[in-house]
Design a protein around this motif. Structure first.
Motif, PDB file in Angstrom:
ATOM      1  N   ARG A 117      13.711  -7.558  -5.650  1.00  0.00           N
ATOM      2  CA  ARG A 117      12.581  -6.852  -5.048  1.00  0.00           C
ATOM      3  C   ARG A 117      12.841  -5.350  -5.008  1.00  0.00           C
ATOM      4  O   ARG A 117      11.922  -4.549  -5.231  1.00  0.00           O
ATOM      5  CB  ARG A 117      12.290  -7.406  -3.650  1.00  0.00           C
ATOM      6  N   ASN A 121      10.627  -2.377  -7.270  1.00  0.00           N
ATOM      7  CA  ASN A 121      10.024  -1.171  -6.708  1.00  0.00           C
ATOM      8  C   ASN A 121      10.698   0.096  -7.204  1.00  0.00           C
ATOM      9  O   ASN A 121      10.591   1.150  -6.578  1.00  0.00           O
ATOM     10  CB  ASN A 121      10.070  -1.246  -5.182  1.00  0.00           C
ATOM     11  N   TYR A 128      13.746  -2.039   2.788  1.00  0.00           N
ATOM     12  CA  TYR A 128      13.330  -1.026   1.814  1.00  0.00           C
ATOM     13  C   TYR A 128      12.733   0.197   2.524  1.00  0.00           C
ATOM     14  O   TYR A 128      13.061   1.348   2.208  1.00  0.00           O
ATOM     15  CB  TYR A 128      12.320  -1.629   0.848  1.00  0.00           C
ATOM     16  N   PRO A 137       7.308  -0.619   0.351  1.00  0.00           N
ATOM     17  CA  PRO A 137       7.386  -1.032  -1.051  1.00  0.00           C
ATOM     18  C   PRO A 137       6.002  -1.182  -1.661  1.00  0.00           C
ATOM     19  O   PRO A 137       5.043  -1.554  -0.988  1.00  0.00           O
ATOM     20  CB  PRO A 137       8.104  -2.383  -0.982  1.00  0.00           C
ATOM     21  N   THR A 138       5.908  -0.875  -2.944  1.00  0.00           N
ATOM     22  CA  THR A 138       4.654  -1.055  -3.669  1.00  0.00           C
ATOM     23  C   THR A 138       4.445  -2.515  -4.032  1.00  0.00           C
ATOM     24  O   THR A 138       3.319  -3.020  -4.013  1.00  0.00           O
ATOM     25  CB  THR A 138       4.668  -0.191  -4.955  1.00  0.00           C
ATOM     26  N   HIS A 139       5.534  -3.200  -4.376  1.00  0.00           N
ATOM     27  CA  HIS A 139       5.467  -4.600  -4.802  1.00  0.00           C
ATOM     28  C   HIS A 139       6.237  -5.481  -3.823  1.00  0.00           C
ATOM     29  O   HIS A 139       7.398  -5.209  -3.534  1.00  0.00           O
ATOM     30  CB  HIS A 139       6.077  -4.775  -6.197  1.00  0.00           C
TER      31      HIS A 139
END
Length: 451
Positions: A56, A60, A248, A256-258
């Motif tokens: 993860r 990102n 994160y 986080p974007t994702h």
């Protein structure tokens, strides 16, 4: 020295060359700006449990070269703070091993400081390193996930010199005065009610009816940013998606974007093979272990063609790299002259590369005449009846207590003389395995890694 004028035709070419040089110079610096992150496993665990979290971070944009997971050699705690026990470790031994790993990461990356993320006992080791082991000078962020910062119990008369006794000398020293260290940012992640080691009653510790003097707030730290992750168990509070989001954001300063793991086009897999020694799980490299990888049919678990990879480990215990397809299913067959078990591990496809695809030979499970054993394992989380769905071929698994999730595996024996297909399920994830009944030493394991 004569001066040569550049023609108009050469200027664009030179400009492109300069841009390329500048870009090449900037890229390493951009990567270097990312704080190296070291993930520290808990009691009895290994580095491989952090794969989802690492993937993860990578999804990102965090450079893989700045993400590390440590294998502490003897991950299980000794019975007392100073007891010398084979293949077990004291807090000081754990701290020394972590300090050495941090030094290697700093030398490798050229960074001045690292961020440390710990699950359970790993968080205690981090705190000891930062407070008493000189780590404060080398650490920017500390994150503890489900760490029993005030003990799994706090009873002066029960295991008084135990590492996990909140009334014992180890945790009293860590918590004396301020519970954080000036100059280092601290984040403590905890569950609201489902952490098996943060319960007011000692039932989960074999002391039903005994007050532990600890509750769900036990993993919190005075002076830290404390975040509650509702519905998470003792391991999910470190390895799960909600834990990643908090980790994160704390390290990078942004969300986080994702949240999903972004698949790569290829997955290069490698790791270490270890075993149990003196009835203790270890992260000590196992030489002469044979690993064979088979591509399998997702619907039947049957092998497809010849093995796609095979290796014998050296003294390092390392295997790989194996170039895997991120969409394929694989069976990992492991054998060793030192193990009474031949292990067959089935997992979901690997979406990205990993350096910590670790395998550990277990102690032999109980056997039954004319039957083969199939194991459901969830090492990155626990299982609780009522919260989790756990099935073998559509039938509910037995041996999973209701309420607070307290076990991470279920086993069933199948009476069969020929290979059979078994469909295992944990919540929304299904892994189909194929038994190998020709040898009683064989243990077939479906290892669940998703949420």
């Amino acid at each position: 020295m004569p001066i040569r004028l550049l023609s108009r035709h050469r200027v664009p070419t030179l400009r492109r060359a300069l841009v390329a040089v500048v870009a090449a110079a900037l890229l390493p610096k951009a990567a270097a700006a990312q704080t190296p992150v070291i993930f520290v496993h808990g009691n009895g665990d290994h580095a491989g449990l952090w794969d989802n979290v690492i993937w993860r971070f990578e999804s990102n944009g965090y450079p893989a070269s700045r993400l590390f997971a440590v294998d502490l050699p003897n991950p299980s705690s000794s019975s007392t703070l100073t007891a010398v026990e084979l293949n077990r470790s004291t807090p000081e031994e754990q701290t020394a091993a972590l300090a050495a790993f941090v030094t290697r990461v700093l030398l490798t990356t050229g960074a001045n400081k690292v961020a440390l993320v710990g699950s359970s006992r790993g968080g205690m080791t981090i705190r000891n390193y930062v407070r008493f082991g000189g780590g404060a000078a080398h650490v920017s962020h500390v994150i503890t996930g489900g760490t029993p910062n005030h003990g799994v119990f706090a009873i002066p008369t029960v295991q008084p010199d135990g590492e996990f006794n909140g009334a014992g000398p180890y945790l009293r020293a860590l918590n004396r005065g301020t519970e954080v260290v000036p100059g280092v940012k601290f984040l403590a992640l905890r569950s609201d009610s489902l952490d098996k080691y943060a319960q007011a009653d000692g039932a989960g510790l074999g002391m039903k009816g005994t007050a532990t003097n600890v509750d769900a707030r036990g993993p919190a730290l005075r002076g830290a940013l404390n975040v509650v992750l509702p519905g998470t168990d003792h391991r999910e509070v470190a390895f799960g998606p909600a834990a990643f989001r908090a980790q994160y954001r704390f390290i990078t300063g942004r969300a986080p974007t994702h949240m999903d793991i972004v698949p790569d086009t290829v997955a290069l897999l490698e790791g270490m093979i270890s075993g149990n020694v003196n009835a203790s799980p270890t992260n000590l490299p196992l030489a002469n272990a044979v690993i064979t990888v088979h591509a399998v049919d997702a619907a039947t678990g049957q092998r497809i063609g010849a093995p796609v990879y095979r290796a014998v480990t050296s003294h390092t215990g390392r295997w790989g790299p194996f170039r895997a397809s991120p969409t394929a299913r694989y069976e990992f067959e492991l054998a060793s002259p030192d193990s009474a078990v031949i292990l067959h591990v089935f997992r979901m496809p690997f979406p990205r590369s990993s350096r910590v695809v670790n395998f550990r030979f277990p102690t032999p499970p109980a056997t039954r005449a004319d039957s083969v054993s199939v194991l459901i394992a969830r090492p990155r989380g626990y299982l609780g009846l009522g919260r989790d769905t756990v099935e073998f071929d559509g039938t509910r698994a037995t041996g999973i207590p209701p309420g607070v999730p307290t076990v991470d595996r279920a086993i069933r024996w199948f009476g069969a003389r020929e290979p059979i297909t078994v469909r295992t399920r944990v919540n929304g994830e299904t892994i189909v395995v194929r038994t190998q009944p020709g040898d009683k030493r064989r243990l077939v394991s479906a290892e669940f890694q998703r949420e």
